[in-house]
Scaffold this motif. Sequence first.
Motif, short mmCIF file in Angstrom:
data_model
loop_
_atom_site.label_atom_id
_atom_site.label_comp_id
_atom_site.label_asym_id
_atom_site.label_seq_id
_atom_site.Cartn_x
_atom_site.Cartn_y
_atom_site.Cartn_z
N PHE A 60 22.22 -46.69 -20.81
CA PHE A 60 22.25 -45.97 -19.55
C PHE A 60 22.20 -44.46 -19.79
O PHE A 60 21.53 -43.73 -19.08
CB PHE A 60 23.49 -46.32 -18.73
CG PHE A 60 23.59 -47.78 -18.37
CD1 PHE A 60 22.47 -48.60 -18.28
CD2 PHE A 60 24.82 -48.36 -18.11
CE1 PHE A 60 22.58 -49.94 -17.94
CE2 PHE A 60 24.94 -49.70 -17.78
CZ PHE A 60 23.82 -50.49 -17.69
N GLU A 61 22.91 -44.00 -20.80
CA GLU A 61 22.95 -42.58 -21.12
C GLU A 61 21.56 -42.07 -21.52
O GLU A 61 21.20 -40.93 -21.24
CB GLU A 61 23.95 -42.30 -22.22
CG GLU A 61 24.35 -40.86 -22.36
CD GLU A 61 25.00 -40.27 -21.12
OE1 GLU A 61 24.72 -39.11 -20.82
OE2 GLU A 61 25.78 -40.97 -20.44
N SER A 62 20.78 -42.92 -22.15
CA SER A 62 19.44 -42.50 -22.60
C SER A 62 18.47 -42.30 -21.44
O SER A 62 17.36 -41.81 -21.64
CB SER A 62 18.87 -43.53 -23.58
OG SER A 62 18.48 -44.70 -22.88
N LEU A 63 18.86 -42.66 -20.23
CA LEU A 63 17.98 -42.54 -19.06
C LEU A 63 17.92 -41.12 -18.52
O LEU A 63 17.14 -40.84 -17.62
CB LEU A 63 18.45 -43.47 -17.95
CG LEU A 63 18.53 -44.95 -18.27
CD1 LEU A 63 19.11 -45.72 -17.09
CD2 LEU A 63 17.18 -45.49 -18.66
N SER A 64 18.73 -40.23 -19.03
CA SER A 64 18.81 -38.87 -18.49
C SER A 64 17.46 -38.16 -18.58
O SER A 64 16.82 -38.18 -19.63
CB SER A 64 19.86 -38.07 -19.24
OG SER A 64 21.12 -38.66 -19.06
N PRO A 65 17.07 -37.52 -17.48
CA PRO A 65 15.82 -36.76 -17.48
C PRO A 65 16.05 -35.37 -18.05
O PRO A 65 17.20 -34.96 -18.24
CB PRO A 65 15.49 -36.67 -15.99
CG PRO A 65 16.84 -36.58 -15.34
CD PRO A 65 17.72 -37.48 -16.17
N PRO A 66 14.98 -34.64 -18.29
CA PRO A 66 15.17 -33.23 -18.66
C PRO A 66 15.93 -32.52 -17.53
O PRO A 66 15.82 -32.90 -16.36
CB PRO A 66 13.74 -32.69 -18.77
CG PRO A 66 12.90 -33.91 -18.98
CD PRO A 66 13.60 -35.03 -18.28
#
Length: 140
Positions: A91-97
């Motif tokens: 879930f954490e890896s979903l962060s956008p720029p």
Amino acid sequence: MNWLDRLRRPPAEDPDDEAPLDSIGPPVIERAAPGITALFAGISADGSHAILDLGKAVETKFDLFSRFARRIRFADLLAAPLRGESWAKAFESLSPPADQPYDLVLAWNVLDRVPPKERPVLITHLTRVTAPGARLYVLV
């Protein structure tokens, strides 16, 4: 069983007479998708949006999304079986720029497969990575 006949087609004798690529293989099936229609209704096709698709990358989805987005992320969240801490990391890896949170999020069967205790974590994270007024499409 006529689908087997499609595999047994003889090759074209003249390369210039080959069938167009879209006629090779099984026919493409198109269906009405009122949820997707509603998701994109009123969204400008100026390529200015950011889209997060929690499913796998598929060319037809990319073609559709590219009309609307300058940034498209296919997370393929369900590609590998995850357990415990792995869900939080995924879930954490979903962060956008930082400069462009997601405007549209598509969740294809994700809530069916994410363990019940992890679902609130996913939804909380989606609220952090989306812009105000973002649209969410969930297929359950």
